[in-house]
Design a protein around this motif. Structure first.
Motif, short mmCIF file in Angstrom:
data_model
loop_
_atom_site.label_atom_id
_atom_site.label_comp_id
_atom_site.label_asym_id
_atom_site.label_seq_id
_atom_site.Cartn_x
_atom_site.Cartn_y
_atom_site.Cartn_z
N PRO A 600 60.01 50.16 18.72
CA PRO A 600 59.96 51.53 18.20
C PRO A 600 59.35 51.57 16.80
O PRO A 600 59.57 50.65 15.99
CB PRO A 600 61.42 51.96 18.19
N GLN A 601 58.63 52.67 16.51
CA GLN A 601 58.02 52.84 15.21
C GLN A 601 59.08 52.92 14.12
O GLN A 601 58.90 52.41 13.00
CB GLN A 601 57.14 54.08 15.17
N SER A 602 60.19 53.53 14.46
CA SER A 602 61.27 53.67 13.47
C SER A 602 61.80 52.29 13.06
O SER A 602 62.18 52.06 11.90
CB SER A 602 62.41 54.50 14.05
N THR A 603 61.79 51.41 14.04
CA THR A 603 62.25 50.03 13.72
C THR A 603 61.28 49.37 12.77
O THR A 603 61.69 48.73 11.79
CB THR A 603 62.36 49.22 15.01
N LEU A 604 59.97 49.50 13.04
CA LEU A 604 58.96 48.92 12.16
C LEU A 604 59.04 49.52 10.76
O LEU A 604 58.90 48.80 9.76
CB LEU A 604 57.56 49.11 12.74
N THR A 605 59.25 50.84 10.68
CA THR A 605 59.35 51.51 9.38
C THR A 605 60.55 50.98 8.60
O THR A 605 60.47 50.70 7.40
CB THR A 605 59.47 53.03 9.55
N LYS A 606 61.64 50.86 9.30
CA LYS A 606 62.85 50.34 8.65
C LYS A 606 62.61 48.93 8.11
O LYS A 606 63.03 48.59 7.00
CB LYS A 606 64.01 50.34 9.65
N LEU A 607 61.93 48.12 8.90
CA LEU A 607 61.66 46.75 8.48
C LEU A 607 60.67 46.71 7.31
O LEU A 607 60.77 45.87 6.42
CB LEU A 607 61.13 45.92 9.64
N GLN A 608 59.69 47.61 7.30
CA GLN A 608 58.71 47.66 6.21
C GLN A 608 59.35 48.13 4.91
O GLN A 608 58.92 47.71 3.83
CB GLN A 608 57.55 48.58 6.58
N ASN A 609 60.35 48.98 4.98
CA ASN A 609 60.97 49.53 3.77
C ASN A 609 61.98 48.57 3.13
O ASN A 609 62.43 48.80 2.01
CB ASN A 609 61.66 50.85 4.10
N TYR A 610 62.35 47.51 3.85
CA TYR A 610 63.32 46.54 3.31
C TYR A 610 62.57 45.57 2.39
O TYR A 610 61.43 45.21 2.64
CB TYR A 610 63.99 45.81 4.47
N ASP A 611 63.22 45.13 1.26
CA ASP A 611 62.51 44.26 0.30
C ASP A 611 62.55 42.78 0.67
O ASP A 611 61.94 41.96 0.02
CB ASP A 611 63.06 44.46 -1.12
N TRP A 612 63.25 42.33 1.66
CA TRP A 612 63.23 40.97 2.22
C TRP A 612 63.38 39.87 1.15
O TRP A 612 62.44 39.12 0.87
CB TRP A 612 61.95 40.70 3.04
N PRO A 613 64.56 39.77 0.58
CA PRO A 613 64.76 38.69 -0.41
C PRO A 613 64.58 37.31 0.21
O PRO A 613 64.26 36.34 -0.49
CB PRO A 613 66.18 38.91 -0.90
N GLY A 614 64.81 37.19 1.51
CA GLY A 614 64.63 35.88 2.19
C GLY A 614 63.25 35.72 2.77
O GLY A 614 62.97 34.72 3.44
#
Length: 708
Positions: A600-614
């Motif tokens: 889902p696009q919403s899933t991709l958006t959510k993942l893109q908006n996270y800053d991913w410290p790891g």
């Protein structure tokens, strides 16, 4: 001419003749001291006979005294030479008796010539002319005995003791013939001189002294014994010569090297096979010292053999190399036979050698081949173990992404890959530094050589050192065999040192030496090993700060920082998140036997908006958990994500907390100072904080350098 003159002339002439004959023999042979001693004994006996004849015909006291003194000198020469002759010729008797006998007689001779009337008389009253039954007259003396006369009698007793002892020893050795000649002639001498002289002195019988004839008897007996010895020696010599011919005939036809050496170490025989092996001519070797044919690397072996011979009087078999005429060293195994003369003294060596050069060379070549095979086997085993470990971690082959940030990194890879320059990869944990290192290796000229990885933070210092440089058998407890380190495994290839900032200080100098000279020693080893390895290092820390803190060597930092490459964190390449998610979903769907084809696009958006410290590693774990828990073909996340602070501010335009404001301010100052913390132009000085206080705040506020 009177009968006395005829008899005494015969006696001293016979003795003189025998003495001169043996003196001539000695002069020709020189080495035979027995001949010299016997000739002196015979000449001494001749002197006794001559001056005894003069005394018998003396008409006044002075001439009688002179004759008596020189007669005593003759007795000294005869008896001293005789006792030394018996000692050396027969090899029996006690030497201390001989020395004592000699010294006492020397003292007697001194007394003899100091005293006016010799050692026999202190004063001669008158000379008497006595008649023999057939009317012939001879002279005798009447006088007072010298008080020191007994000194000349003591040697006579010592001579008897010596002769008896020598005869007994010869009998014990089984040499009865020689015992007879010594004992028999001595008995005859004692019978004549020891019995007749006292009877004449006592006036019981009226006769001249017959010492000359008793001496003549001994000289004749010894001469006869020597003649027997010469006869035996002649027969023995014939047998020896015959045997020597047989042996030489054998030596000339065997496939062994034969070398004869005399007691002085001079070569006196070389067989034809020796000459054939070495290429020398006989005259180039004979009469040369054996050291001239010994190889220089066998000098110590010769010295050891000499020490053994001195201690044990024996020469063991030994491997000693010789040098041929063309300078080649031949390895010869020698069997040594010690030669002795008739008296049992060392007289030289016959060495029989077997040329085992080809055998040893073949064994050396075989051993070398075995060692090389074992080394190759060990290397292959180490590489197989390593490659198995690497294969399990090699989950993705390509670097995924199309963002400008990752494209810039790949352009840097293209620039440096073809050279052997040391590369330093900088970036946060999980950004894919090892993947970039592999890309550099795959684009390099070393692509067909090993790519070896070492995580410097994963192992304690002692284990890390043995992992990097290897160790010898017995270097430490548990080191039951030799093991190659990662540097040797990476020879001609690439070694990737991950987390190099955590490399212990005590190992850093050794690493610097490898970087500068390509050489090192294994743990517990002394052999220097040279390798040709390209080094790629990686760190998630700021190495300059580690240098300032004293935990990283400055010279090592400059050596590995020749070509730095900064790898951006995932939050700075959010455009690549959809590509990464799609790749991870495909990979984990196959792994976990799922059929997920919708994201889902919403899933991709959510993942893109996270800053991913790891970073990518964290994203990969999130996707794997989602694939495992998803029911159906549409990916569903199980993790909850909060939008990053910066994104929230941009989206909502809201206010920041005091901590956020402090974090942003410190971050701006650090960026303005190029992340330098201490010093006059450092961030701590601008913020008016102690460097350690600033570091504490950076840790508390999670402030880390962003690699662009």
């Amino acid at each position: 001419m009177s009968i006395l003159t005829i008899l005494w002339t015969f006696a001293f002439t016979a003795c003189l003749t025998i003495g001169l004959i043996y003196l001539f023999v000695w002069f020709r042979l020189r080495k035979s001291k027995e001949n010299l001693l016997f000739s002196l004994a015979a000449i001494g006996a001749a002197i006794v006979g001559f001056f005894e004849l003069l005394a018998l015909n003396a008409i006044d006291i002075p001439s009688y005294v002179i004759a008596l003194k020189y007669q005593t000198l003759g007795i000294f020469i005869m008896l001293v030479a005789l006792i030394w002759f018996v000692l050396f010729y027969f090899g029996t008797g006690r030497k201390w008796i001989v020395w004592l006998f000699t010294f006492i007689w020397m003292f007697s001779i001194i007394v003899n010539f100091i005293s006016p009337n010799g050692v026999v008389y202190s004063e001669i009253m008158e000379l008497n002319r006595l008649s023999l039954p057939w009317g012939e007259q001879y002279t005798t003396a009447k006088g007072i005995d010298n008080p020191l006369k007994f000194i000349s009698d003591i040697p006579s007793l010592l001579l008897v003791i010596f002769i008896v002892d020598a005869s007994i020893q010869l009998v014990k050795k089984g040499d009865k013939r020689r015992a007879f000649w010594i004992g028999g002639s001595s008995f005859f001498f004692i019978l004549l001189a020891g019995t007749h002289t006292p009877l004449v002195d006592a006036g019981i019988i009226q006769s001249p002294y017959i010492i000359s004839f008793s001496f003549l008897a001994i000289i004749l007996a010894m001469a006869l014994e020597i003649s027997y010895g010469v006869y035996d020696s002649a027969n023995l010599s014939k047998e020896v010569i015959a045997n020597e011919r047989r042996w030489k005939s054998l030596w000339e036809n065997v496939q062994f090297l034969v070398c004869g050496v005399n007691k002085d170490g001079v070569i006196n025989y070389i067989n034809s096979y020796y000459l054939k092996t070495t290429g020398y001519r006989s005259e180039e070797v004979i009469n040369k010292h054996f050291n001239s044919i010994i190889s220089s690397n066998s000098k110590s072996a010769i010295k050891t053999l000499g020490e053994i011979f001195q201690k044990e009087n024996n020469l063991p078999n030994a491997l000693v190399s010789i040098t041929t005429k063309n300078g080649e060293d031949r390895k010869i195994f020698w069997s040594n036979v010690i030669l002795k003369d008739k008296d049992g003294n060392y007289d030289g060596v016959v060495a029989i050698g077997n040329d085992i050069t080809e055998k040893i060379n073949a064994e050396d070549a075989l051993m070398k081949a075995v060692e090389e095979l074992q080394e190759m086997k060990d290397r292959l085993e180490d590489e197989v173990v390593y490659l198995q470990q690497e294969m399990t971690s090699d989950k993705f082959k390509d670097i995924i992404g199309e963002s400008p940030a990752i494209n810039y990194v790949l352009s840097r890879v293209e620039e440096v890959a073809q050279s052997d320059t040391t590369v330093l990869l900088e970036g946060e944990t999980g950004v894919g530094k090892e993947r970039i290192a592999r890309a550099i290796h795959q684009k390099s000229l070393r692509v067909n050589q090993p790519f070896v990885v070492v995580n410097c933070a994963a192992l304690p210092a002692n284990i890390l050192e043995s992992e990097l440089f290897g160790y010898e058998k017995g270097a430490f407890t548990g080191a039951d065999k030799q093991r190659r380190g990662r540097f040797e495994l990476a020879d001609k290839g690439t070694l990737f040192l991950d987390e190099i900032a955590d490399l212990p200080l005590e190992i850093q100098p050794k690493l610097l030496r490898v970087l500068e000279g390509g050489e090192f020693e294994r743990l517990g080893g002394e052999k220097t090993i040279k390798v040709n390895v390209r080094i790629i290092s990686a760190t998630n820390k700021v190495l300059k700060d580690e240098v300032y803190a004293g935990s990283f060597r400055e010279d090592l930092f400059y050596r590995i920082n020749i070509f730095p490459v900064s790898i951006p964190p995932l939050r700075q390449r959010s455009d690549d998140v959809p590509l990464l998610v799609n790749e991870f979903v495909k990979t984990f769907s196959v792994k976990h036997k799922k059929q997920i084809d919708q994201i889902p696009q919403s899933t991709l958006t959510k993942l893109q908006n996270y800053d991913w410290p790891g970073n990518i590693r964290e994203l990969m774990n999130v996707i794997e958990r989602a694939v495992i828990t998803t029911k159906g073909n549409k990916l569903k996340l199980v993790d909850q994500f909060k939008t990053s602070t910066k994104i929230k501010e941009e989206q909502e335009g809201g206010l920041s907390s005091l901590g956020e404001v402090e974090r942003d301010h410190i971050l701006k100052v650090l960026e303005a100072c190029d992340w330098k913390i201490s010093g006059g132009d450092g961030a701590a000085n601008i913020l008016n904080l102690h460097p350690n206080t600033l570091r504490s705040k950076m840790e508390k506020l999670d402030i880390r350098k962003s690699f662009k």
